[in-house]
Motif scaffolding. Sequence first.
Motif, mmCIF file in Angstrom:
data_model
loop_
_atom_site.group_PDB
_atom_site.id
_atom_site.type_symbol
_atom_site.label_atom_id
_atom_site.label_comp_id
_atom_site.label_asym_id
_atom_site.label_seq_id
_atom_site.Cartn_x
_atom_site.Cartn_y
_atom_site.Cartn_z
ATOM 1 N N PRO A 94 0.805 -1.225 0.000
ATOM 2 C CA PRO A 94 0.000 0.000 0.000
ATOM 3 C C PRO A 94 0.837 1.274 0.000
ATOM 4 O O PRO A 94 0.479 2.248 -0.678
ATOM 5 C CB PRO A 94 -0.823 -0.121 1.287
ATOM 6 N N ASP A 95 1.933 1.290 0.742
ATOM 7 C CA ASP A 95 2.771 2.496 0.789
ATOM 8 C C ASP A 95 3.369 2.804 -0.585
ATOM 9 O O ASP A 95 3.413 3.966 -1.015
ATOM 10 C CB ASP A 95 3.895 2.328 1.814
ATOM 11 N N LYS A 96 3.826 1.761 -1.271
ATOM 12 C CA LYS A 96 4.391 1.938 -2.605
ATOM 13 C C LYS A 96 3.319 2.433 -3.580
ATOM 14 O O LYS A 96 3.581 3.300 -4.423
ATOM 15 C CB LYS A 96 4.992 0.622 -3.095
ATOM 16 N N ALA A 97 2.115 1.898 -3.433
ATOM 17 C CA ALA A 97 1.017 2.313 -4.310
ATOM 18 C C ALA A 97 0.638 3.771 -4.065
ATOM 19 O O ALA A 97 0.384 4.527 -5.009
ATOM 20 C CB ALA A 97 -0.193 1.407 -4.088
ATOM 21 N N VAL A 98 0.584 4.171 -2.805
ATOM 22 C CA VAL A 98 0.238 5.552 -2.477
ATOM 23 C C VAL A 98 1.289 6.512 -3.033
ATOM 24 O O VAL A 98 0.959 7.577 -3.580
ATOM 25 C CB VAL A 98 0.079 5.722 -0.960
ATOM 26 N N SER A 118 -6.531 -5.962 -2.081
ATOM 27 C CA SER A 118 -7.579 -5.189 -1.430
ATOM 28 C C SER A 118 -6.993 -4.118 -0.516
ATOM 29 O O SER A 118 -7.519 -2.999 -0.435
ATOM 30 C CB SER A 118 -8.498 -6.119 -0.625
ATOM 31 N N GLY A 119 -5.895 -4.432 0.185
ATOM 32 C CA GLY A 119 -5.253 -3.448 1.038
ATOM 33 C C GLY A 119 -4.760 -2.253 0.252
ATOM 34 O O GLY A 119 -4.896 -1.095 0.683
ATOM 35 N N VAL A 120 -4.171 -2.509 -0.914
ATOM 36 C CA VAL A 120 -3.713 -1.427 -1.785
ATOM 37 C C VAL A 120 -4.897 -0.624 -2.305
ATOM 38 O O VAL A 120 -4.876 0.614 -2.328
ATOM 39 C CB VAL A 120 -2.883 -1.988 -2.947
ATOM 40 N N ALA A 121 -5.953 -1.303 -2.717
ATOM 41 C CA ALA A 121 -7.118 -0.614 -3.271
ATOM 42 C C ALA A 121 -7.757 0.310 -2.246
ATOM 43 O O ALA A 121 -8.181 1.427 -2.581
ATOM 44 C CB ALA A 121 -8.139 -1.633 -3.769
ATOM 45 N N LEU A 122 -7.827 -0.122 -1.004
ATOM 46 C CA LEU A 122 -8.397 0.731 0.035
ATOM 47 C C LEU A 122 -7.559 1.992 0.227
ATOM 48 O O LEU A 122 -8.089 3.086 0.428
ATOM 49 C CB LEU A 122 -8.512 -0.047 1.346
ATOM 50 N N ALA A 123 -6.231 1.835 0.155
ATOM 51 C CA ALA A 123 -5.341 2.996 0.280
ATOM 52 C C ALA A 123 -5.508 3.935 -0.903
ATOM 53 O O ALA A 123 -5.510 5.167 -0.744
ATOM 54 C CB ALA A 123 -3.890 2.537 0.406
ATOM 55 N N LEU A 124 -5.655 3.391 -2.109
ATOM 56 C CA LEU A 124 -5.841 4.228 -3.292
ATOM 57 C C LEU A 124 -7.203 4.923 -3.283
ATOM 58 O O LEU A 124 -7.329 6.060 -3.740
ATOM 59 C CB LEU A 124 -5.685 3.382 -4.557
ATOM 60 N N ALA A 125 -8.208 4.235 -2.755
ATOM 61 C CA ALA A 125 -9.526 4.862 -2.642
ATOM 62 C C ALA A 125 -9.458 6.091 -1.737
ATOM 63 O O ALA A 125 -10.095 7.119 -2.014
ATOM 64 C CB ALA A 125 -10.541 3.863 -2.103
ATOM 65 N N GLU A 126 -8.688 5.992 -0.672
ATOM 66 C CA GLU A 126 -8.509 7.137 0.229
ATOM 67 C C GLU A 126 -7.833 8.301 -0.504
ATOM 68 O O GLU A 126 -8.230 9.454 -0.363
ATOM 69 C CB GLU A 126 -7.680 6.720 1.433
ATOM 70 N N GLN A 127 -6.821 7.976 -1.300
ATOM 71 C CA GLN A 127 -6.141 9.011 -2.081
ATOM 72 C C GLN A 127 -7.088 9.648 -3.089
ATOM 73 O O GLN A 127 -7.037 10.861 -3.328
ATOM 74 C CB GLN A 127 -4.927 8.414 -2.793
ATOM 75 N N ALA A 128 -7.935 8.832 -3.686
ATOM 76 C CA ALA A 128 -8.883 9.356 -4.669
ATOM 77 C C ALA A 128 -9.797 10.401 -4.041
ATOM 78 O O ALA A 128 -10.035 11.466 -4.611
ATOM 79 C CB ALA A 128 -9.695 8.210 -5.268
ATOM 80 N N ALA A 129 -10.305 10.097 -2.854
ATOM 81 C CA ALA A 129 -11.202 11.033 -2.189
ATOM 82 C C ALA A 129 -10.466 12.296 -1.757
ATOM 83 O O ALA A 129 -10.978 13.409 -1.907
ATOM 84 C CB ALA A 129 -11.854 10.359 -0.986
ATOM 85 N N GLN A 130 -9.273 12.123 -1.221
ATOM 86 C CA GLN A 130 -8.513 13.289 -0.745
ATOM 87 C C GLN A 130 -8.146 14.238 -1.880
ATOM 88 O O GLN A 130 -8.127 15.456 -1.704
ATOM 89 C CB GLN A 130 -7.237 12.818 -0.034
ATOM 90 N N ASN A 131 -7.847 13.653 -3.051
ATOM 91 C CA ASN A 131 -7.376 14.462 -4.179
ATOM 92 C C ASN A 131 -8.438 14.702 -5.250
ATOM 93 O O ASN A 131 -8.142 15.320 -6.273
ATOM 94 C CB ASN A 131 -6.153 13.783 -4.805
ATOM 95 N N LYS A 132 -9.635 14.174 -5.006
ATOM 96 C CA LYS A 132 -10.761 14.370 -5.925
ATOM 97 C C LYS A 132 -10.435 13.914 -7.344
ATOM 98 O O LYS A 132 -10.590 14.640 -8.325
ATOM 99 C CB LYS A 132 -11.216 15.833 -5.913
#
Length: 398
Positions: A94-98, A118-132
Amino acid sequence: MRVTKKLLMGSVVATAALVLAACAPSTEAGGDATPAGPAEVTVGVITSESGALAGYGKQYLEGFKAGLDYATDGTNEVDGIAIDVVYKDDGGDPDKAVTAAKELIGDGVNILAGTASSGVALALAEQAAQNKVLYISGPAAADALTGINGYTFRSGRQSAQDVATAGTFLDDLDGKKVTVFAQNTAFGQGNEAAVKAILGAKGATVDSILVAENVTEFTPFATQLLDGDPDLVFVAWAGATSGAMWQALLQQQVLDTIPVVTGLGDAATFGAYGEASEKIQFLNHYFPGANDHDVNATMIDLVTAAGGTPDLFTPDGFNAALMIVHAIQEGKGDVDAMIAALEGYSFEGPKGTTTVRASDHALIQEMYQAKLVADGDTYVPELIAAVPADEVAPAEAE
């Protein structure tokens, strides 16, 4: 809900993000200047090209590239907009993906796609919301992705659809005990929650045995299953330890004592079940012979022609491409407009009619019952039944 049965040829396929490019105005006869699309779209695809889930990432990428070819008629452009795809390896981390996502977003990308974890996807979903930015996840199955935020969609199935498909094998569950045997990961925990929610709602008592991802000796856990004396064991497993786990369940006679249902994995795992193969009931997301839909046949031809092999998660990449094409066609890079275009979008994919549920972005799709049959020294999947999409649709996220 607008239903589109066929993608227009010359549509963009991408999984990622519109570069901030100058938009030249165009003028219709007798009309005012109207904005054209961007000169170029950069797509950011983040998935596992190394690590434990590299095989899944490969399937996704082969499907994505085939989908891009299909939707753009091999041109890699649509309506004069060139498509540039940037691929990033998350290694299942997840850290590498973020880090990769932040780099892409910093470069102007506002569409992201991919990942098998799934762990990576959850982290990317958070980034998506934060960065719109728009994010379309890949094979990652955690139910938590559905409805997590307004920016996140999915191009594959989710754990709840697996569990609902497992339920189609079973008789009345009222008063029965179901044990979930899974890895203690986001994927495993998602399956545990789904079994409790779905089969529990039908009257089953659900408990679980969750195993650390790095465990390689499974005999003690097989013993726990026997001691628990459930009426059904639901197995949710992924990765390199699958073979050893199934061997332990066979050797300890779990498969002879308790009905076991699990998801049919990718082709690399078919031989891993060994003698256990014909003693397991398989729910299935996809295998090449699972259906006779026209788009499926086209996808198989494109992937094969490119030197790939259609497999479990190939449709997820293909779907992502079709979804992004539609989003860019309708939204021209504006994130809010692209989201609106995807909500309620129905299209013909490799698994037939596939619909993005507007309320929570679940992807409604048919599923399959399958079995493994001997074929020389190995086993091959055989379709038992296709399960209609509406029969296995997950409950709407709140």
